[in-house]
Design a protein around this motif. Structure first.
Motif, mmCIF file in Angstrom:
data_model
loop_
_atom_site.group_PDB
_atom_site.id
_atom_site.type_symbol
_atom_site.label_atom_id
_atom_site.label_comp_id
_atom_site.label_asym_id
_atom_site.label_seq_id
_atom_site.Cartn_x
_atom_site.Cartn_y
_atom_site.Cartn_z
ATOM 1 N N GLU A 13 41.396 30.502 29.768
ATOM 2 C CA GLU A 13 40.304 31.037 30.684
ATOM 3 C C GLU A 13 41.041 31.719 31.545
ATOM 4 O OE1 GLU A 13 37.315 30.311 30.461
ATOM 5 O OE2 GLU A 13 37.659 29.607 28.156
ATOM 6 N N LYS A 16 41.158 35.230 30.788
ATOM 7 C CA LYS A 16 38.897 36.016 30.841
ATOM 8 C C LYS A 16 38.857 36.374 32.305
ATOM 9 C CE LYS A 16 36.990 32.435 28.558
ATOM 10 N NZ LYS A 16 35.912 32.382 28.348
ATOM 11 N N ARG A 17 39.604 35.143 33.429
ATOM 12 C CA ARG A 17 38.911 35.818 34.386
ATOM 13 C C ARG A 17 39.597 36.952 35.023
ATOM 14 N NH1 ARG A 17 39.203 30.038 34.235
ATOM 15 N NH2 ARG A 17 41.886 29.945 35.413
ATOM 16 N N LYS A 20 38.369 40.109 33.978
ATOM 17 C CA LYS A 20 36.526 40.640 34.677
ATOM 18 C C LYS A 20 36.981 40.809 35.627
ATOM 19 C CE LYS A 20 32.598 38.472 36.135
ATOM 20 N NZ LYS A 20 32.409 39.281 37.526
ATOM 21 N N ASP A 58 47.720 30.530 36.380
ATOM 22 C CA ASP A 58 46.907 31.308 35.726
ATOM 23 C C ASP A 58 47.932 32.334 35.722
ATOM 24 O OD1 ASP A 58 44.487 29.884 36.281
ATOM 25 O OD2 ASP A 58 44.138 31.906 37.693
ATOM 26 N N LYS A 199 28.855 28.443 37.244
ATOM 27 C CA LYS A 199 30.431 29.512 37.833
ATOM 28 C C LYS A 199 29.701 29.856 39.037
ATOM 29 C CE LYS A 199 32.554 30.414 33.060
ATOM 30 N NZ LYS A 199 32.593 32.164 32.621
ATOM 31 N N ARG A 203 31.459 29.080 42.400
ATOM 32 C CA ARG A 203 32.230 29.774 43.835
ATOM 33 C C ARG A 203 31.514 30.270 45.081
ATOM 34 N NH1 ARG A 203 30.790 34.400 39.812
ATOM 35 N NH2 ARG A 203 31.879 33.948 39.210
#
Length: 288
Positions: A13, A16-17, A20, A58, A199, A203
């Motif tokens: 995850e 993936k962020r 993007k 992360d 999401k 945010r």
């Protein structure tokens, strides 16, 4: 077969962020081509709205998949990235009452009903931001019938929060709000039911806190230390409302069920570990 299933999922995850971010800012198409300059740019992006623990997790995930992709480029280690330091358990992250009052007032003035609802469910029920954004109307309906608000939380763990009279009133208020807003039982209370609605809402709430905390945070909060409590953090975040909830719930439980006070807080937070509960309560270590 490296790492646990949960760790791989968490790392995936995070990556993936990152992808993007790369697509939006660098138009990269091959993960093998990620360079240290891309990585450092993302680190600065993460510093804006994330805790030290989240950032470090992360970055570990990104390095893991970058290595698996077979890239020849090397990514900087944490010691060279000037990351915020983790201060787990060293400070009191809870809000002052005046900060919560001013936060609500500001959200009301701005017409941000979603922010007001998030404040109530974080402060009065101890919910995480993700849990608030995924809260469905049917969960509130069920809570009034059974006397328990059932939450599916972090790691898929389910917990049931026994409701007191004040919590029942809050749930009834937001059930009325949901009906007036034309929301059905399967709808989220504040998030859009469209794709990525949760999401976007999460945010939006995070951004609101980042942009507006300067208007309601007490400037000298770090100097306002309660008896037997650790020093307060110099800043505040949504997660701090869970700390506020934990401390208030513990104080109430001490009066009614003192022997089970810590367990009650632990179960309501969804951690089930007393060592984590101590972090939320921010009590100073007892001198022997």
């Amino acid at each position: 077969n490296e790492l646990s299933f949960k760790t791989r999922a968490r790392y995936f995850e995070a990556t993936k962020r990152f992808c993007k971010f790369l697509a939006d800012n660098f138009r990269l198409q091959n993960f093998k081509n990620v360079e240290d300059r891309h990585f450092k740019a993302y680190v600065e992006h993460l510093k804006v709205n994330n805790s030290a623990a989240t950032i470090q997790s992360d970055l570990s995930g990104i390095r893991y998949f970058h290595r698996k992709a077979g890239s020849k480029n090397r990514l900087s280690q944490n010691k060279k990235l000037n990351l915020p330091k983790r201060a787990t358990g060293k400070e009191d992250h809870s809000f002052l009452k005046i900060e919560i009052d001013n936060m609500r007032q500001l959200a009301t003035q701005q017409g941000r009903q979603d922010v007001i609802i998030a404040i109530d469910f974080a402060c009065e029920f101890g919910l995480r931001l993700e849990e608030i954004c995924t809260l469905r109307v049917e969960y509130l309906m069920s809570a009034l019938k059974t006397g328990q608000l059932v939450i599916k939380g972090k790691g898929g763990q389910t917990r049931a929060i026994d409701l007191n009279q004040e919590q029942r009133k809050i749930i009834q208020k937001y059930l009325d709000y949901a009906r007036c807003s034309g929301r059905y039982p399967k709808d989220y209370l504040i998030s859009s039911s469209e794709k990525n609605g949760v999401k976007r809402e999460k945010r939006s709430l995070q951004n609101w806190m980042s942009y507006n905390r300067k208007y309601f945070i007490v400037a000298n909060r770090a100097d306002l230390i309660e008896d037997d409590k650790k020093k307060r953090t110099e800043t505040i975040s949504w997660h701090g409302l869970r700390h506020t909830y934990a401390q208030r719930t513990y104080a109430e439980a001490l009066e009614e069920r003192p022997r089970k006070a810590r367990k009650i807080v632990s179960e309501n937070l969804g951690h089930h570990r007393t060592e984590v509960t101590r972090i939320y309560l921010a009590d100073k270590p007892q001198k022997k």
